[in-house]
Design a protein around this motif. Structure first.
Motif, short mmCIF file in Angstrom:
data_model
loop_
_atom_site.label_atom_id
_atom_site.label_comp_id
_atom_site.label_asym_id
_atom_site.label_seq_id
_atom_site.Cartn_x
_atom_site.Cartn_y
_atom_site.Cartn_z
N ILE A 79 7.47 9.21 -8.87
CA ILE A 79 8.29 8.09 -9.32
C ILE A 79 7.38 7.11 -10.06
O ILE A 79 6.31 6.75 -9.55
N PRO A 80 7.75 6.67 -11.26
CA PRO A 80 6.90 5.72 -12.00
C PRO A 80 6.61 4.47 -11.18
O PRO A 80 7.51 3.92 -10.53
N LEU A 81 5.35 4.02 -11.20
CA LEU A 81 4.91 2.87 -10.43
C LEU A 81 4.48 1.75 -11.36
O LEU A 81 3.69 1.96 -12.29
N ILE A 82 4.99 0.54 -11.13
CA ILE A 82 4.61 -0.66 -11.89
C ILE A 82 3.98 -1.65 -10.92
O ILE A 82 4.55 -1.95 -9.87
N SER A 83 2.80 -2.15 -11.26
CA SER A 83 2.14 -3.15 -10.42
C SER A 83 2.38 -4.54 -10.99
O SER A 83 2.19 -4.76 -12.18
N LEU A 84 2.83 -5.47 -10.14
CA LEU A 84 3.02 -6.86 -10.55
C LEU A 84 2.42 -7.75 -9.47
O LEU A 84 2.97 -7.87 -8.37
N ASP A 85 1.28 -8.34 -9.75
CA ASP A 85 0.63 -9.22 -8.78
C ASP A 85 -0.44 -10.06 -9.47
O ASP A 85 -0.66 -9.94 -10.67
N ASN A 86 -1.10 -10.92 -8.70
CA ASN A 86 -2.21 -11.70 -9.23
C ASN A 86 -3.56 -11.11 -8.83
O ASN A 86 -4.59 -11.37 -9.46
N ILE A 87 -3.58 -10.29 -7.79
CA ILE A 87 -4.84 -9.83 -7.20
C ILE A 87 -5.60 -8.91 -8.15
O ILE A 87 -6.84 -8.90 -8.17
N HIS A 88 -4.88 -8.14 -8.96
CA HIS A 88 -5.57 -7.21 -9.86
C HIS A 88 -6.24 -7.90 -11.04
O HIS A 88 -6.84 -7.22 -11.88
N ILE A 142 0.80 -1.22 0.00
CA ILE A 142 0.00 0.00 0.00
C ILE A 142 0.84 1.29 0.00
O ILE A 142 0.46 2.28 -0.61
N TYR A 143 2.00 1.27 0.69
CA TYR A 143 2.76 2.52 0.80
C TYR A 143 3.52 2.86 -0.48
O TYR A 143 3.94 4.00 -0.67
N ALA A 144 3.72 1.88 -1.35
CA ALA A 144 4.40 2.15 -2.61
C ALA A 144 3.67 3.20 -3.43
O ALA A 144 4.28 4.09 -4.03
N THR A 145 2.33 3.11 -3.46
CA THR A 145 1.54 4.10 -4.19
C THR A 145 1.73 5.48 -3.61
O THR A 145 1.90 6.47 -4.35
N MET A 146 1.69 5.60 -2.29
CA MET A 146 1.83 6.91 -1.65
C MET A 146 3.15 7.57 -2.01
O MET A 146 3.20 8.74 -2.40
N VAL A 147 4.24 6.83 -1.89
CA VAL A 147 5.56 7.38 -2.17
C VAL A 147 5.71 7.69 -3.66
O VAL A 147 6.29 8.71 -4.04
N SER A 148 5.15 6.83 -4.49
CA SER A 148 5.19 7.07 -5.93
C SER A 148 4.54 8.40 -6.29
O SER A 148 5.09 9.19 -7.07
N LYS A 149 3.36 8.66 -5.70
CA LYS A 149 2.63 9.89 -6.02
C LYS A 149 3.32 11.11 -5.42
O LYS A 149 3.42 12.16 -6.05
N LEU A 150 3.82 10.98 -4.18
CA LEU A 150 4.44 12.13 -3.51
C LEU A 150 5.71 12.58 -4.22
O LEU A 150 5.99 13.78 -4.32
#
Length: 631
Positions: free
Chosen positions: A400-409, A389-397
């Motif tokens: 920094i480009p954000l890449i999501s890699l998971d199965n949940i999405h 969850i905190y990756a998104t916050m830091v990315s936006k603040l």
């Protein structure tokens, strides 16, 4: 070789270089380009040769395309007109969707090389029409990217050379009767508007409208009926080119006065960025993994091990995931996280929320201290998140480009099927998932089932990420059954298995070594676990994605009892049943387990058809995305 790109030409010295340059600029190199030239009187042939194209004899479009296909070595043919321009990632997008959809024939949508509103509307209408009739009457509005298996092309004897108009639509219709056809949703191709400029939109609508109506009536249209000609005179092109040059000269003169000043501003900005960002040999990647369960940690471990030599990787996680990753890698940092609370194998929303509220102040502080401050210090080129969850916050603040890699999405990005009585759980899960990862550059999904990606979603699907040690195992079959539980609250479920006295169960997940009648409890040890799993005759589990994926990889029938209220586990169990790999039950009973064991031959037969995969595809996809978004 994957692609053979075939381009018929006649007097295309003005447009062909644009197309060939766009092909060279693709971040993809497994292709050849074949130009079928119809005795051009300009420099078309020389231009093709200078770009390293294979040049063969052409003729009318159908003849040229067939001659090009005869010289092709690629498994997939792409037929292009010469006045097109490939969009960024066109070849990658074509290959991904063509293979994922298991197509034999496809076309790409059009994107006009023009800013005029009427041009955009005309081409959008054409795209909409092709999509709307793709399952009724496979149709192509011109040869703007026709993709076909070479074997299918040869089987259907290629394009009909007797047709002077509509040979592309005829070709699509014939091939679509044998193998699956689709208008690709992601791949779009830049289309010249020269015909619109030369002939006018009304004329084109009349031409293609008449031919389309004839197609639906089962009639073929002759070019003489439409006053249609292949090729363009060099005189017309020269006048058109001259007119554009004259208009462009005036604009260039206007811009010339401010060019130097603009260039100075750009250089000053570049210098400031380079000063702020230390020069380094490798790009810096922050990899953030959710700490709940072990699936996220296992996935992260596999991926980081593959990219750690290419990049400077810093890992951030919590709880058991942190402990696991910290034992394997350097530069691992513990941050805050949230865990779901289970009582009697059921999600307790109130306790989960209560614990989150109690821990949130500490989580925020730890997350800030470790992740945010490290990001300020190290200036990562990109952040990869496996549902942290905190990756998104830091990315936006910090932008920094954000890449999501998971199965949940898979739940938010694809058209999943699921038990309809769990609709409310699905909606709740979607809401939670969307708050964890917000607007990444791309969703890289990993899954053992492959529904379609939803329209307008930037997502790609790859097979499950499997530990390398699992991939190396040779499955065998002893008498025992693996029981893998991710929650200690599952003890009541496991105790029910004692009544099946003729069966041997090896139980993981309770952190103890103990024998209780026919239940053998074992503390988790990777080497011992691998051997037990590889030699089991079946597995009993909740609905954890990673364990289910590893069981499928080793072709072990699955009895899934998802935690009640956990929609992701329900979805995984549902697809286990739907694909015939085992059973999904909402409660465990000895009678149902016994019936499941009696049906093992049926599930083994289904699992025997599962193709063995590796992790190379998803690793290369991630590397490609890191390079793309961190430029």
């Amino acid at each position: 070789m994957i692609f053979s790109i075939v381009i018929p030409t006649y007097n295309e010295e003005e447009y062909l270089p644009i197309l060939l340059d766009s092909i060279k600029e693709q971040d993809f190199d497994d292709y050849e380009v074949i130009v079928a030239d119809a005795n051009s009187t300009d420099k078309t042939k020389e231009i093709a040769e200078s770009y390293g194209c294979i040049v063969v004899e052409g003729g009318m479009p159908a003849v040229g395309r067939n001659n090009g296909a005869k010289a092709a070595k690629g498994d997939i043919l792409i037929f292009l007109d010469s006045d097109l321009k490939l969009t960024e990632d066109y070849l990658r997008d074509v290959l991904y969707e063509f293979q994922m959809e298991r197509l034999g024939i496809a076309i790409t949508q059009m994107k006009p090389l023009s800013n005029k509103v009427e041009d955009k509307l005309f081409h959008e209408f054409a795209n909409y029409f092709m999509i709307s009739v793709e399952n009724i009457k496979p149709h192509g509005a011109g040869c703007y990217g026709i993709i076909a298996k070479r074997s299918l092309h040869e089987k259907c004897n290629g394009f009909d050379e007797s047709l002077t108009f509509g040979e592309d639509t005829d070709y699509i219709e014939r091939l679509a009767k044998i193998e699956r056809f689709k208008v690709l949703r992601n791949a779009k191709i830049g289309v010249s508007t020269r015909r619109l400029e030369e002939e006018g939109i009304v004329t084109l609508i009349q031409q293609y409208g008449k031919s389309t109506v004839n197609d639906f009536l089962g009639k073929r249209t002759d070019a003489s009926e439409l006053n249609y000609n292949f090729g363009h005179s060099t005189e017309t092109l020269s006048k058109s080119k001259l007119s554009r040059l004259e208009r462009g000269t005036e604009r260039i003169n206007e811009l010339k006065g401010t060019y130097d000043e603009s260039l100075q501003k750009i250089n000053r900005t570049r210098q400031r960025i380079n000063t702020n960002k230390k020069k380094r040999d490798k790009k810096v990647v922050f990899y953030c993994a959710c700490g709940e369960g072990m699936g996220h940690a296992i996935r992260t471990g596999v991926i980081v091990d593959k990219i750690k030599e290419k990049y400077d990787v810093y890992i951030f996680s919590s709880d058991r995931a942190y402990e696991y990753l910290n034992s394997k890698f350097d530069n691992v940092y513990e941050i805050g996280g949230f865990n779901t609370v289970y009582i009697n194998n059921k999600v307790n929303n109130l306790r989960t929320l209560s614990n989150a509220i109690k821990r949130n102040p500490t989580n925020m502080k730890v997350g800030y201290e470790k992740l945010y401050k490290k990001a300020r210090e190290l200036k990562p080129d990109v952040i990869v998140t496996d549902f942290e969850i905190y990756a998104t916050m830091v990315s936006k603040l910090l932008s920094i480009p954000l890449i999501s890699l998971d199965n949940i999405h898979m739940i938010t990005q694809t058209k999943i099927d699921y038990p309809k009585k769990h609709y409310a759980e699905m909606i709740k899960a979607k809401g939670v998932i969307k708050t964890y990862v917000v607007k990444p550059k791309v969703h890289i999904l990993t899954s053992f089932f492959y529904p379609k990606v939803r329209p307008r979603k930037n997502a790609v699907i790859y097979p499950p990420i499997i530990r390398e040690d699992i991939l190396k195992l040779e499955p065998s079959e002893d008498d025992h059954i693996i029981v893998y539980q991710t929650s200690k609250e599952s003890v009541k479920l496991v105790n029910k298995l004692k009544s099946l006295k003729n069966e041997k169960f090896i139980v993981y997940g309770f952190n103890k070594n103990e024998v209780d009648e026919n239940l053998t409890y074992k503390e988790f040890n990777e080497d011992v676990f691998y051997d037990d799993l590889a030699s089991s005759k079946a597995v009993i589990c909740n609905g954890g994605f990673t364990f289910i994926s590893e069981a499928i990889c080793l072709k072990k029938p699955i009895y899934s009892v998802p935690a009640i209220g956990n929609f992701e586990q329900t979805l995984n169990g549902f697809y286990v049943r739907k694909l015939g790999y085992g059973e999904y039950h909402e409660v465990m009973s000895p009678q149902k387990v016994k019936a499941f064991l009696n049906r093992l031959p049926t599930y083994k037969e289904k699992l025997s058809r599962v193709k063995k995969t590796n992790n190379e595809g998803i690793v290369q996809e991630l590397i490609y995305r890191i390079e793309k978004y961190s430029r």
